[in-house]
Motif scaffolding. Structure first.
Motif, PDB file in Angstrom:
ATOM      1  N   ALA A  89       0.833  -1.204   0.000  1.00 25.20           N
ATOM      2  CA  ALA A  89       0.000   0.000   0.000  1.00 25.20           C
ATOM      3  C   ALA A  89       0.866   1.252   0.000  1.00 25.20           C
ATOM      4  O   ALA A  89       1.663   1.459   0.923  1.00 25.20           O
ATOM      5  N   PRO A  90       0.760   2.091  -1.030  1.00 25.31           N
ATOM      6  CA  PRO A  90       1.641   3.267  -1.125  1.00 25.31           C
ATOM      7  C   PRO A  90       1.396   4.287  -0.015  1.00 25.31           C
ATOM      8  O   PRO A  90       0.278   4.438   0.483  1.00 25.31           O
ATOM      9  N   LEU A  91       2.453   4.987   0.338  1.00 28.14           N
ATOM     10  CA  LEU A  91       2.352   6.061   1.322  1.00 28.14           C
ATOM     11  C   LEU A  91       1.759   7.321   0.723  1.00 28.14           C
ATOM     12  O   LEU A  91       1.230   8.170   1.446  1.00 28.14           O
ATOM     13  N   GLY A  92       1.887   7.460  -0.585  1.00 26.98           N
ATOM     14  CA  GLY A  92       1.358   8.651  -1.216  1.00 26.98           C
ATOM     15  C   GLY A  92       1.584   8.626  -2.710  1.00 26.98           C
ATOM     16  O   GLY A  92       2.324   7.798  -3.243  1.00 26.98           O
ATOM     17  N   CYS A  93       0.922   9.555  -3.387  1.00 32.07           N
ATOM     18  CA  CYS A  93       1.029   9.685  -4.835  1.00 32.07           C
ATOM     19  C   CYS A  93       1.202  11.149  -5.198  1.00 32.07           C
ATOM     20  O   CYS A  93       0.487  12.018  -4.681  1.00 32.07           O
ATOM     21  N   ILE A  94       2.158  11.432  -6.085  1.00 33.38           N
ATOM     22  CA  ILE A  94       2.361  12.775  -6.622  1.00 33.38           C
ATOM     23  C   ILE A  94       1.933  12.745  -8.083  1.00 33.38           C
ATOM     24  O   ILE A  94       2.531  12.034  -8.891  1.00 33.38           O
ATOM     25  N   VAL A  95       0.882  13.468  -8.408  1.00 31.20           N
ATOM     26  CA  VAL A  95       0.386  13.570  -9.778  1.00 31.20           C
ATOM     27  C   VAL A  95       0.994  14.823 -10.404  1.00 31.20           C
ATOM     28  O   VAL A  95       0.789  15.924  -9.908  1.00 31.20           O
ATOM     29  N   GLY A  96       1.747  14.637 -11.482  1.00 32.70           N
ATOM     30  CA  GLY A  96       2.579  15.717 -12.003  1.00 32.70           C
ATOM     31  C   GLY A  96       1.927  16.654 -12.988  1.00 32.70           C
ATOM     32  O   GLY A  96       2.577  17.106 -13.946  1.00 32.70           O
ATOM     33  N   GLU A  97       0.657  16.992 -12.803  1.00 29.37           N
ATOM     34  CA  GLU A  97       0.024  18.005 -13.649  1.00 29.37           C
ATOM     35  C   GLU A  97       0.735  19.345 -13.447  1.00 29.37           C
ATOM     36  O   GLU A  97       1.339  19.593 -12.402  1.00 29.37           O
ATOM     37  N   PRO A  98       0.675  20.236 -14.442  1.00 25.80           N
ATOM     38  CA  PRO A  98       1.430  21.491 -14.348  1.00 25.80           C
ATOM     39  C   PRO A  98       0.919  22.436 -13.265  1.00 25.80           C
ATOM     40  O   PRO A  98      -0.189  22.958 -13.351  1.00 25.80           O
ATOM     41  N   THR A  99       1.741  22.627 -12.241  1.00 19.59           N
ATOM     42  CA  THR A  99       1.421  23.535 -11.132  1.00 19.59           C
ATOM     43  C   THR A  99       2.585  24.470 -10.823  1.00 19.59           C
ATOM     44  O   THR A  99       2.607  25.089  -9.763  1.00 19.59           O
ATOM     45  N   GLY A 100       3.561  24.560 -11.727  1.00 23.36           N
ATOM     46  CA  GLY A 100       4.751  25.340 -11.416  1.00 23.36           C
ATOM     47  C   GLY A 100       5.603  24.692 -10.346  1.00 23.36           C
ATOM     48  O   GLY A 100       6.374  25.367  -9.659  1.00 23.36           O
ATOM     49  N   LEU A 101       5.478  23.368 -10.211  1.00 24.28           N
ATOM     50  CA  LEU A 101       6.145  22.585  -9.160  1.00 24.28           C
ATOM     51  C   LEU A 101       5.745  23.049  -7.755  1.00 24.28           C
ATOM     52  O   LEU A 101       6.485  22.849  -6.797  1.00 24.28           O
ATOM     53  N   VAL A 102       4.573  23.639  -7.651  1.00 20.09           N
ATOM     54  CA  VAL A 102       4.008  23.987  -6.339  1.00 20.09           C
ATOM     55  C   VAL A 102       3.039  22.877  -5.942  1.00 20.09           C
ATOM     56  O   VAL A 102       2.104  22.578  -6.703  1.00 20.09           O
ATOM     57  N   PRO A 103       3.235  22.237  -4.789  1.00 12.82           N
ATOM     58  CA  PRO A 103       2.298  21.189  -4.379  1.00 12.82           C
ATOM     59  C   PRO A 103       0.890  21.757  -4.173  1.00 12.82           C
ATOM     60  O   PRO A 103       0.717  22.782  -3.502  1.00 12.82           O
ATOM     61  N   VAL A 104      -0.107  21.112  -4.775  1.00 13.71           N
ATOM     62  CA  VAL A 104      -1.505  21.536  -4.651  1.00 13.71           C
ATOM     63  C   VAL A 104      -2.255  20.492  -3.845  1.00 13.71           C
ATOM     64  O   VAL A 104      -2.210  19.295  -4.157  1.00 13.71           O
ATOM     65  N   LEU A 105      -2.966  20.955  -2.817  1.00 15.59           N
ATOM     66  CA  LEU A 105      -3.570  20.038  -1.859  1.00 15.59           C
ATOM     67  C   LEU A 105      -5.025  19.683  -2.172  1.00 15.59           C
ATOM     68  O   LEU A 105      -5.528  18.679  -1.673  1.00 15.59           O
ATOM     69  N   ARG A 106      -5.699  20.496  -2.993  1.00 14.48           N
ATOM     70  CA  ARG A 106      -7.127  20.260  -3.232  1.00 14.48           C
ATOM     71  C   ARG A 106      -7.509  20.625  -4.664  1.00 14.48           C
ATOM     72  O   ARG A 106      -6.948  21.545  -5.248  1.00 14.48           O
ATOM     73  N   HIS A 107      -8.487  19.894  -5.190  1.00 15.97           N
ATOM     74  CA  HIS A 107      -9.176  20.318  -6.404  1.00 15.97           C
ATOM     75  C   HIS A 107     -10.591  19.765  -6.380  1.00 15.97           C
ATOM     76  O   HIS A 107     -10.902  18.841  -5.629  1.00 15.97           O
ATOM     77  N   LYS A 108     -11.457  20.336  -7.182  1.00 20.08           N
ATOM     78  CA  LYS A 108     -12.843  19.888  -7.230  1.00 20.08           C
ATOM     79  C   LYS A 108     -12.971  18.584  -8.001  1.00 20.08           C
ATOM     80  O   LYS A 108     -12.125  18.245  -8.836  1.00 20.08           O
ATOM     81  N   GLY A 109     -14.045  17.846  -7.710  1.00 21.35           N
ATOM     82  CA  GLY A 109     -14.394  16.676  -8.486  1.00 21.35           C
ATOM     83  C   GLY A 109     -15.284  17.083  -9.650  1.00 21.35           C
ATOM     84  O   GLY A 109     -15.768  18.219  -9.722  1.00 21.35           O
ATOM     85  N   LYS A 110     -15.523  16.166 -10.567  1.00 19.21           N
ATOM     86  CA  LYS A 110     -16.273  16.504 -11.773  1.00 19.21           C
ATOM     87  C   LYS A 110     -17.064  15.307 -12.281  1.00 19.21           C
ATOM     88  O   LYS A 110     -16.607  14.163 -12.176  1.00 19.21           O
ATOM     89  N   ALA A 111     -18.240  15.578 -12.835  1.00 24.81           N
ATOM     90  CA  ALA A 111     -19.024  14.564 -13.545  1.00 24.81           C
ATOM     91  C   ALA A 111     -19.662  15.227 -14.756  1.00 24.81           C
ATOM     92  O   ALA A 111     -20.108  16.371 -14.689  1.00 24.81           O
TER      93      ALA A 111
END
Length: 369
Positions: free
Chosen positions: A153-175
């Motif tokens: 079981a992984p400790l965490g995941c870093i998704v590398g979408e473009p953020t200027g290498l600034v860690p982003v903690l939240r985003h909205k969900g979508k349907a």
């Protein structure tokens, strides 16, 4: 392989969402074999699209995932000044479709593989590559389902979408849903002999507008702008001429939900308004992301990126799906989302190398664990 060369290889594969990506996955597979890195290729139900999961270090120990999608949006805009699938450098900019969103992050991570593979890691670094993210995160659920068989079981995941290498903690969900109406064509002078498909859509569109207004006074999260969940009708199509009863009509409707709100649930009043001759199809859905500032993953992402985490962004990613599967997740990658989905999309050389350095710092951190 230098990250610029790796990026050039990746951009050259025309992996537009919804199309086969096997040639790119084969290229990555061969590269991993050359570097002695074990991997699994996970086919999607489409049969011509694949995810890939590779591990550097002891897979029986909890580690971290570096995740990126390898599909891109189409590149049919007339404003490209050269072939969008041939990477070119101009004044420090690496220009090509997907250079920023998000083959740049994938290239940075893959270019670091030889260095990471030579290290004695106490905990593993996993590389997850997915397909059809741009079509609604369609590929990665098949990879996530296989995670328990691929690693501890992984400790965490870093998704590398473009953020200027600034860690982003939240985003909205979508349907997103497609609403289709069927009618009976005929002359507009005799509507009693036919059925207007556009008219059949009106109750659904009215319900969508009402739900959109209602959400403004509903649950709120001040981390987002706007702080409430949203709903909108994105496209409406149908009809041939003003004097012909339209036989078919269609609308695309999306909901974006703050953390803790089910985006599909927001569409329930809209779906309920669909009457006779109207069908509703779910096109895509993914949950919101919400990572606490005090999370160990937030601290790690800040450490290896050298940047203070950002509370939230408005766009969505695959991170919410990893989090929903029990893997704490953060979004952190090179480039600017404002450059994505546009002609002359680019990533700077400096940004590419900074992302590679971040992956290597993760290796340093895990080697010292």
């Amino acid at each position: 392989m230098p990250p610029e060369l790796m990026l050039a290889h990746l951009v050259a594969f025309r992996t537009v969402a919804g199309r086969p990506n096997g040639a790119l996955i084969d290229f990555v597979r061969d590269y991993l074999i050359e570097n002695g890195v074990p991997f699994s290729v996970i086919a999607g139900p489409e049969g011509d699209r694949f995810n890939l999961f590779a591990s550097i270090g002891p897979v029986g120990v909890p580690g971290y995932i570096l995740s990126g999608h390898v599909d891109v949006v189409p590149a049919g805009e007339p404003d490209w000044r050269a072939d969008p699938f041939t990477l070119r450098e101009e004044a420090g900019r690496l220009i090509g479709r997907g250079a920023c969103d998000m083959k740049g992050f994938v290239a940075a991570v893959l270019s670091a593989v030889p260095d990471l593979a030579r290290r004695e890691l106490a905990a593993p670094i996993h590389i997850a590559l997915s397909y059809d993210e741009e079509a609604g995160c369609l590929g990665v659920p098949h990879l996530i389902k296989r995670l328990p068989t691929l690693c501890a079981a992984p400790l965490g995941c870093i998704v590398g979408e473009p953020t200027g290498l600034v860690p982003v903690l939240r985003h909205k969900g979508k349907a997103t849903i497609r609403v289709s109406a069927e009618g009976i064509s005929g002359h507009s002078s005799r509507p009693d002999l036919g059925c207007n498909a556009i008219h059949r859509l009106i109750p659904v569109l009215t319900a969508a507008r009402a739900q959109s207004a209602a959400l403004e006074s509903g649950a709120q999260d001040p981390h987002f702008a706007p702080p409430w969940s949203t709903l909108q009708v994105g496209t409406v199509s149908g009809g041939q001429a003003v004097n012909i009863l339209p036989a078919a009509a269609q609308a695309m409707i999306e909901a974006r939900a703050i953390a803790g709100v089910d985006p599909q649930g927001l569409l329930a009043p809209v779906i309920a308004a669909a009457g006779e001759g109207v069908t509703v199809e779910l096109q895509s859905a993914y949950p919101a992301l919400s990572l606490d500032e005090a999370s160990p993953l937030a601290a790690l992402a800040a450490e290896i990126s050298g940047q203070t985490p950002l509370a939230a962004v408005s766009f969505g990613t695959e991170a919410g799906l990893f989090q929903a599967a029990g893997v704490p997740s953060v979004v952190c990658g090179p480039g600017d989302i404002a450059r994505a989905h546009k002609p002359e999309e680019y990533l700077t050389v400096e940004e590419l190398h900074a992302a590679r350095a971040m992956a290597l710092r993760l290796g340093d951190r895990l080697a010292a664990a």
